[in-house]
Design an enzyme around this catalytic site. Structure first.
Site, PDB file in Angstrom:
ATOM      1  N   GLY A   2       0.782  -1.560   0.190  1.00  0.00           N
ATOM      2  CA  GLY A   2       0.052  -0.102   0.414  1.00  0.00           C
ATOM      3  C   GLY A   2       0.873   1.290   0.090  1.00  0.00           C
ATOM      4  O   GLY A   2       0.404   2.555  -0.326  1.00  0.00           O
ATOM      5  N   PHE A   3       1.773   1.457   0.411  1.00  0.00           N
ATOM      6  CA  PHE A   3       2.722   2.562   0.730  1.00  0.00           C
ATOM      7  C   PHE A   3       3.935   2.791  -0.401  1.00  0.00           C
ATOM      8  O   PHE A   3       4.179   4.399  -0.949  1.00  0.00           O
ATOM      9  CB  PHE A   3       3.434   2.905   2.213  1.00  0.00           C
ATOM     10  CG  PHE A   3       3.004   2.284   2.968  1.00  0.00           C
ATOM     11  CD1 PHE A   3       2.823   3.809   3.496  1.00  0.00           C
ATOM     12  CD2 PHE A   3       3.371   1.065   3.978  1.00  0.00           C
ATOM     13  CE1 PHE A   3       2.018   3.898   5.228  1.00  0.00           C
ATOM     14  CE2 PHE A   3       2.548   1.728   5.122  1.00  0.00           C
ATOM     15  CZ  PHE A   3       2.387   2.529   5.813  1.00  0.00           C
ATOM     16  N   GLY A   4       3.987   1.607  -1.648  1.00  0.00           N
ATOM     17  CA  GLY A   4       4.463   2.115  -2.658  1.00  0.00           C
ATOM     18  C   GLY A   4       4.964   0.482  -2.945  1.00  0.00           C
ATOM     19  O   GLY A   4       5.147  -0.408  -2.516  1.00  0.00           O
ATOM     20  N   VAL A  32       8.749  -1.944  -3.251  1.00  0.00           N
ATOM     21  CA  VAL A  32       9.589  -1.795  -2.596  1.00  0.00           C
ATOM     22  C   VAL A  32      10.933  -2.457  -4.102  1.00  0.00           C
ATOM     23  O   VAL A  32      10.586  -3.402  -4.503  1.00  0.00           O
ATOM     24  CB  VAL A  32      10.227  -2.946  -1.852  1.00  0.00           C
ATOM     25  CG1 VAL A  32      11.416  -3.017  -1.590  1.00  0.00           C
ATOM     26  CG2 VAL A  32       8.848  -2.302  -0.909  1.00  0.00           C
ATOM     27  N   ASP A  50       1.009  -2.162  12.890  1.00  0.00           N
ATOM     28  CA  ASP A  50       0.893  -2.943  11.141  1.00  0.00           C
ATOM     29  C   ASP A  50       1.074  -3.917  11.635  1.00  0.00           C
ATOM     30  O   ASP A  50       2.137  -4.658  10.609  1.00  0.00           O
ATOM     31  CB  ASP A  50       0.774  -1.816  10.091  1.00  0.00           C
ATOM     32  CG  ASP A  50       0.443  -3.119   8.741  1.00  0.00           C
ATOM     33  OD1 ASP A  50      -0.417  -4.078   9.292  1.00  0.00           O
ATOM     34  OD2 ASP A  50       0.801  -2.197   7.713  1.00  0.00           O
TER      35      ASP A  50
END
Ligand SMILES: *[C@@H]1O[C@H](CO)[C@@H](O)[C@H](O)[C@H]1NC(C)=O
Ligand SMILES: *[C@@H]1O[C@H](CO)[C@@H](O)[C@H](O)[C@H]1NC(C)=O
Ligand SMILES: *[C@@H]1O[C@H](CO)[C@@H](O)[C@H](O)[C@H]1NC(C)=O
Ligand SMILES: *[C@@H]1O[C@H](CO)[C@@H](O)[C@H](O)[C@H]1NC(C)=O
Ligand SMILES: *[C@@H]1O[C@H](CO)[C@@H](O)[C@H](O)[C@H]1NC(C)=O
Ligand SMILES: *[C@@H]1O[C@H](CO)[C@@H](O)[C@H](O)[C@H]1NC(C)=O
Ligand SMILES: *[C@@H]1O[C@H](CO)[C@@H](O)[C@H](O)[C@H]1NC(C)=O
Ligand SMILES: *[C@@H]1O[C@H](CO)[C@@H](O)[C@H](O)[C@H]1NC(C)=O
Ligand SMILES: *[C@@H]1O[C@H](CO)[C@@H](O)[C@H](O)[C@H]1NC(C)=O
Length: 661
Positions: free
Chosen positions: A344-346, A348, A459
């Site tokens: 969700g954050f991007g 990698v 999380d």
């Protein structure tokens, strides 16, 4: 009797460390490196007692000391020798703060090893079971260097050597075994050098030690250091030490001068990387390997509390900043071949810096709730969290709309890669699983209590636990709430970031989070690790719909071994299995107040002398059959705007971040 004593010592150490963090809020020295020896002692031994004596005596000697002190305790073979040396330009308060901090941290990093050393910018603390005083010790050693090359490397190094040559003689003759020099490199650039020996060395020994340090200094880089247990040499292109008051006015009285601080376009972005030169008797090589070293000005070493970083020091922030070109080159322009995972954050990516260091690069896709300055500040704070069970954040990159985080690269994959794969489950034997559980607990404890930022992870899940080459767990993705501008102190939020299956009842239903919501997620993790089953996709067994109910049933029926992953082949005691399950169940109780704190959990997992309370049956489960409404759910799905009302039927796999592989 003996167990009681052990327990008392443990509690004492815990309370000592917590009171330390509560009261000495000013002082967090800048950690550089440490080494643990490979000979160990056992918990309640005489050695432990002697070591505690030596460390507390060093800590108390550091008040009013001359920057150095040594101490011994006990008789052979349990004799402990210890010393500290502060950098001689620092005042007593700074020195004492560093030594007190170091004495605690070194025992956390090397809990059962007999002879260890830890270095900070401000001080070093060294102890051993053999005689170390008035002796030149040059192993273990390490170098640090700025990755940036000097414009004229050969001439630059020549100047450094010239300055060091003079300063060696000065340091050897000085009672503090300390000397600094500065010399012109160009009209606008000055090279500053500093050399220090431990004060117990003789003049000749100090000189010999420094000569070795100089001979092994990084060559042609704009900043470099060589550190031994007995001495160190360092140089920088900026003014990093406190000047002798009689020789020049204190730097704090004058505004920063453009001579020592290049400005504007010529400003140097320095991402500095550790090179481990001679890792001898190292038990934590991997932990150290990814460390980048941050250049700081001396007066910036002690940071203010979170949220109070105003008027930030540009040179500090820049030391964490990577330029976009470097990241682009490292990741082969974000090539899909380098992709490790996506969440969700991007996305990698794996990257390799020009000096060969491997990194994991997270290219943030989501708009963060804050501007560039706040982002930098938060990254800087989170990057300070350093623990063997946390993935280290090395720095960031900001370019236009791009926000990128650079992490230490962890060689093995995440825990779920092993845990939920029938082929690989067998690689995690019982003792490895216990080690992983204990490591995760220590990592969370550090986030909650010891780091001073009081980070709530929010999380925790198996895919956020990475494993290094020795199967030591490292928690990733902590501090994301800070980096995304979610107020940590706010007890109630409508931005929910957790992952189904790990969310505590109060968090999932009311958006209330606290350290106890992390404890809940940890409990789920423990039960998953023991059983090798996913909480979120549990297949009904023995009338239980979810893993927690199933674990409760087996534990309360007195059949804990039923819960165990059937792939476990090595031996394990029923008592131990039962105990770990009980700790897991204590953590997943519905009532947050009834759950233990992480400090208690760590104690429960490490000491077999403590009687565990009886857990209450967990009744809450955010499973397939529960439906909840949320105002706004910023889970790990990519578009927050679409998740207004979300039935909890999402399979964990679809929303799990797979970073970093
Ligand atoms: C440390 O480990 C090395 C190799 O693993 C061994 O040769 C050495 O004897 C050990 N040292 C101690 C003090 O146990
Ligand atoms: C622990 O302490 C007791 C006495 O207090 C002693 O009998 C026992 O041997 C010790 N255990 C170890 C491992 O040193
Ligand atoms: C250090 O020593 C001074 C007096 O020598 C004393 O006033 C002070 O309280 C001590 N500080 C600590 C932290 O022990
Ligand atoms: C400190 O070291 C010196 C040798 O440098 C030694 O003679 C002295 O006994 C040591 N002091 C303590 C308290 O260990
Ligand atoms: C000691 O040095 C630190 C940092 O340079 C400074 O903040 C502090 O005020 C100094 N303390 C004393 C008592 O001079
Ligand atoms: C300093 O330089 C002189 C002349 O090159 C050399 O003889 C001497 O050993 C050097 N001293 C140190 C400490 O490196
Ligand atoms: C101490 O200083 C003198 C000159 O001032 C020098 O000759 C001598 O080598 C120095 N001692 C050491 C150990 O460097
Ligand atoms: C360094 O440069 C400054 C100003 O350019 C000058 O005053 C000084 O004498 C120089 N120092 C040396 C050692 O050359
Ligand atoms: C500071 O300067 C004074 C006088 O110039 C000198 O005696 C002292 O040794 C110097 N201190 C250091 C640490 O260089």
């Amino acid at each position: 009797m003996s167990s009681l004593k052990f327990f008392m010592i443990f509690v004492f150490l815990l309370s000592l460390s917590s009171s330390l963090f509560t009261f000495t809020i000013e002082a967090k020295p800048n950690y550089l490196n440490h080494f643990c020896s490979n000979n160990t002692f056992t918990g309640n031994s005489t050695y432990q007692t002697n070591l505690n004596l030596v460390l507390s005596s060093l800590a108390s000697n550091s008040n009013g000391s001359d920057g150095f002190s040594n101490a011994t305790a006990g008789q052979d073979p349990n004799r402990v020798y210890g010393l500290f040396q502060c950098r001689s330009d620092l005042n007593t308060t700074t020195c004492q703060d560093c030594v007190v901090y170091a004495s605690t941290e070194v025992t956390q990093r090397c809990p059962t090893q007999k002879g260890n050393i830890i270095w900070y910018d401000e001080c070093l603390v060294h102890y051993s079971d053999s005689y170390i005083f008035s002796t030149v010790t040059t192993s273990p050693s390490f170098s640090l260097f700025n990755t940036e090359d000097a414009t004229e490397p050969v001439r630059f190094h020549g100047i450094v050597l010239g300055l060091m040559n003079v300063s060696t003689t000065l340091a050897a003759n000085n009672t503090k075994r300390y000397a600094t020099r500065q010399g012109n490199y160009s009209t606008s650039q000055t090279i500053y050098t500093l050399q220090q020996c431990t004060q117990d060395l003789s003049s000749d020994d100090c000189s010999r030690c420094l000569e070795q340090a100089i001979a092994n200094l990084p060559n042609g880089k704009i900043g470099g250091r060589r550190l031994f247990p007995s001495c160190y040499s360092m140089y920088e292109l900026y003014d990093f030490y406190t000047h002798n008051k009689t020789a020049s006015p204190p730097p704090t009285l004058s505004p920063p001068s453009p001579v020592t601080r290049p400005t504007g376009k010529k400003r140097i972005t320095s991402s500095i990387i550790i090179a481990i030169v001679a890792p001898i008797t190292v038990s934590a090589v991997l932990f150290v390997a990814g460390y980048c070293f941050l250049t700081r000005r001396a007066r910036k070493k002690y940071n203010s509390l979170p949220g109070k970083i105003a008027g930030n020091d540009i040179s500090t922030i820049e030391s964490l900043q990577f330029d976009f070109g470097t990241i682009q080159a490292a990741t082969n322009d974000f090539s899909t071949d380098n992709k490790l995972g996506e969440g969700g954050f991007g996305v990698v990516y794996k990257g390799v810096l020009p000096n060969g260091q491997e990194i994991a690069v997270k290219r943030l896709s989501r708009r963060s709730g804050q501007g560039a300055e706040e982002f930098k500040n938060e990254v800087e704070l989170v990057a300070k969290l350093q623990h063997r069970n946390l993935v280290r954040l090395l720095g960031f990159c900001l370019e236009g709309q791009e926000k990128i985080l650079a992490y230490e690269f962890v060689p093995n994959k995440s825990l779920d890669y092993f845990l939920f794969d029938p082929e690989k489950q067998g690689q995690l034997d019982w003792s490895t699983r216990c080690k992983i559980i204990r490591g995760i607990a220590r990592g969370i404890l550090y986030l909650h209590e010891d780091s001073r930022l009081r980070i709530i992870h929010r999380d925790l899940k198996v895919s956020n636990v990475l494993l290094d080459g020795d199967m030591n767990p490292k928690i990733s993705d902590f501090g994301m709430a800070r980096i995304f501008g979610v107020d940590q102190t706010q007890a109630n939020t409508n931005r929910i970031m957790g992952t189904y299956g790990y969310m505590s009842p109060e968090y999932a239903m009311h958006g209330q989070f606290s350290v106890k919501s992390d404890v809940y997620s940890f409990g789920v993790l423990v039960l998953e690790i023991i059983s090798g089953k996913k909480n979120s996709s549990f297949i009904e067994t023995d009338g239980a719909n979810d893993l927690l109910s199933y674990a409760w049933k087996q534990w309360s029926d007195g059949t804990p071994m039923q819960l165990l992953d059937s792939n476990l082949v090595d031996s394990h005691s029923r008592n131990e299995v039962n105990r770990y399950i009980q700790v897991g169940l204590l953590c997943v109780q519905d009532n947050a107040a009834a759950r233990p704190t992480m400090a208690t959990v760590v104690l429960m997992l490490n000491s077999y002398f403590i009687t565990l309370p009886l857990p209450q049956q967990p009744t809450f489960f955010l499973g397939k059959k529960t439906e909840l409404n949320m105002q706004s759910t910023e889970c790990t799905d990519s578009d927050p705007s679409t998740s207004m009302s979300m039935p909890f039927s999402v399979d964990d796999a679809s929303i799990t971040e797979v970073y970093p592989r």
